[in-house]
Design an enzyme around this catalytic site. Structure first.
Site, PDB file in Angstrom:
ATOM      1  N   ASP A   1      -5.046  -6.448  -5.187  1.00 29.66           N
ATOM      2  CA  ASP A   1      -3.624  -7.594  -5.206  1.00 29.66           C
ATOM      3  C   ASP A   1      -4.564  -8.782  -5.152  1.00 29.66           C
ATOM      4  O   ASP A   1      -5.495  -8.838  -4.790  1.00 29.66           O
ATOM      5  CB  ASP A   1      -3.331  -7.449  -4.431  1.00 29.66           C
ATOM      6  CG  ASP A   1      -1.810  -7.301  -4.160  1.00 29.66           C
ATOM      7  OD1 ASP A   1      -0.881  -6.630  -4.409  1.00 29.66           O
ATOM      8  OD2 ASP A   1      -1.017  -8.975  -3.796  1.00 29.66           O
TER       9      ASP A   1
ATOM     10  N   ASP B   1      -6.390 -12.122  -9.580  1.00 36.50           N
ATOM     11  CA  ASP B   1      -5.269 -11.764  -9.737  1.00 36.50           C
ATOM     12  C   ASP B   1      -5.525 -10.783 -11.092  1.00 36.50           C
ATOM     13  O   ASP B   1      -6.861 -11.026 -11.853  1.00 36.50           O
ATOM     14  CB  ASP B   1      -5.321 -13.274 -10.826  1.00 36.50           C
ATOM     15  CG  ASP B   1      -4.060 -13.835 -11.195  1.00 36.50           C
ATOM     16  OD1 ASP B   1      -3.966 -12.727 -11.875  1.00 36.50           O
ATOM     17  OD2 ASP B   1      -3.601 -14.968 -11.809  1.00 36.50           O
TER      18      ASP B   1
ATOM     19  N   LYS C   1       2.844   2.877  -2.390  1.00 36.29           N
ATOM     20  CA  LYS C   1       2.085   3.528  -4.009  1.00 36.29           C
ATOM     21  C   LYS C   1       0.897   4.273  -3.856  1.00 36.29           C
ATOM     22  O   LYS C   1       0.094   4.718  -4.311  1.00 36.29           O
ATOM     23  CB  LYS C   1       2.299   3.271  -4.979  1.00 36.29           C
ATOM     24  CG  LYS C   1       3.891   2.453  -5.207  1.00 36.29           C
ATOM     25  CD  LYS C   1       4.240   1.455  -5.891  1.00 36.29           C
ATOM     26  CE  LYS C   1       6.133   1.746  -6.687  1.00 36.29           C
ATOM     27  NZ  LYS C   1       6.870   1.352  -5.384  1.00 36.29           N
TER      28      LYS C   1
ATOM     29  N   GLY D   1       0.926  -0.969  -0.595  1.00 32.88           N
ATOM     30  CA  GLY D   1      -0.276   0.002   0.146  1.00 32.88           C
ATOM     31  C   GLY D   1       0.896   1.429  -0.035  1.00 32.88           C
ATOM     32  O   GLY D   1       0.438   2.438   0.324  1.00 32.88           O
TER      33      GLY D   1
ATOM     34  N   CYS E   1      11.163  -3.155  -9.063  1.00 31.93           N
ATOM     35  CA  CYS E   1      12.681  -3.015  -8.235  1.00 31.93           C
ATOM     36  C   CYS E   1      13.455  -3.897  -8.926  1.00 31.93           C
ATOM     37  O   CYS E   1      13.792  -4.789  -7.657  1.00 31.93           O
ATOM     38  CB  CYS E   1      11.616  -3.097  -6.794  1.00 31.93           C
ATOM     39  SG  CYS E   1      11.117  -4.216  -6.476  1.00 31.93           S
TER      40      CYS E   1
END
Length: 297
Positions: free
Chosen positions: A133, A160, A115, A113, A225
């Site tokens: 999510d 999904d 972002k 959470g 990332c």
């Protein structure tokens, strides 16, 4: 055969020695002010009373660096939702998306959470953010953080993201895709190649779904990332070559490198230079890849 290491990227990362040093060293402790609960001025007063080191971050007025030994997650002010503990590099993608007030936003892979709550602050608690999510344990963290920070414009969903169905298309979509998370490594060993290949297939499907869910002219930000071009430039190049979408230039205030035009035998195209790669030594933070896309009308 041994696992690959970060030396796989030696030729594409300028100042590779500084990069390795940042990987192995301590990262900055950073927090992001939550305007839903407190003014910036009052928070700064409380931070200075509570922590020995409080540094305002020049490129983002909502962010503060604390001392390396500080534990802001254990503070009462954290529990009250006055701030969110978040890496500097993770704060960049929501600023690139830059949703306007009263818009309709989808955060496809939202947990835990960070972002999502930053988008809520940018939008001043207006409009609607669908924060989705698929992992139940992570969803619990998402719900907790949305509630703790007072994000009244957020609706949490459990899907999904590859199979999301929506009656209304979105003005803005953030896809913080599941990845090998090489930007968070503290060792040089990488995940096995088959995991990178598997995630790449999922990332392509997620970005294709983001395109389908976006209004004509909508903004889509794709970010990870990780450092692997197979999960970054390759994914963006795939949708640029198959859909009515263009990549837009970024004007970041943080140190970064441009996206890659090629890697090994793979050519992604010169347009990928418009993406951004943030390496750990740039901000003494985690790594990030960010690309801003615009769906055609």
């Amino acid at each position: 055969m041994g696992r690959e290491t970060l030396f796989r990227y030696k030729e594409i990362i300028p100042d590779f020695d500084a990069f390795l040093q940042a990987i192995k060293g301590p990262r900055n402790v950073t927090i992001r002010w939550n305007p839903h609960k407190i003014t910036r001025e009052r928070l700064l007063e409380l931070l200075n009373e509570s922590f020995e080191v409080v540094e305002e971050i020049s490129w983002y007025e909502s962010a503060f660096r604390l001392g390396p030994n500080d534990r802001p997650g254990k503070s009462l002010y954290h529990a009250l939702g006055y701030y969110y503990v978040q890496e500097e590099s993770a704060m960049v993608a929501p600023l690139v998306l830059e949703p306007k007030k009263n818009s309709i936003v989808l955060d496809m892979c939202a947990a835990p959470g960070g972002k999502t709550t930053q988008l809520s602050a940018i939008m001043e608690n207006s409009g609607t953010i669908i924060a989705n999510d698929k992992a139940i344990p992570r969803l619990k963290s998402l719900v907790s953080n949305v509630s703790r920070l007072g994000c009244l414009n957020v609706i949490v969903t459990w899907n999904d993201a590859r199979f999301i169905e929506a009656k209304e298309l979105f003005d803005y979509i953030l896809l913080d895709a599941p990845c090998t998370a090489e930007g968070n490594l503290t060792d040089i060993k990488l995940m096995p190649t088959h995991m990178r290949e598997s995630l790449s297939r999922i990332q392509k499907a997620l970005l294709a779904k983001a395109y389908d869910l976006a209004k004509p002219g909508a903004t889509i930000v794709y970010c990870t990332c990780t450092f692997a071009p197979e999960e970054n430039e390759q994914i963006v190049a795939s949708i640029l070559n198959s859909k009515n979408v263009r990549i837009e230039s970024l004007h970041l205030k943080v140190p970064h490198e441009p996206g890659l035009e090629s890697f090994g035998s793979q050519c992604y195209g010169s347009e990928l230079k418009k993406a951004a790669r943030i390496y750990p030594h740039h901000l003494n933070s985690g790594g990030a890849f960010i690309a801003k896309l615009r769906k055609g009308s």
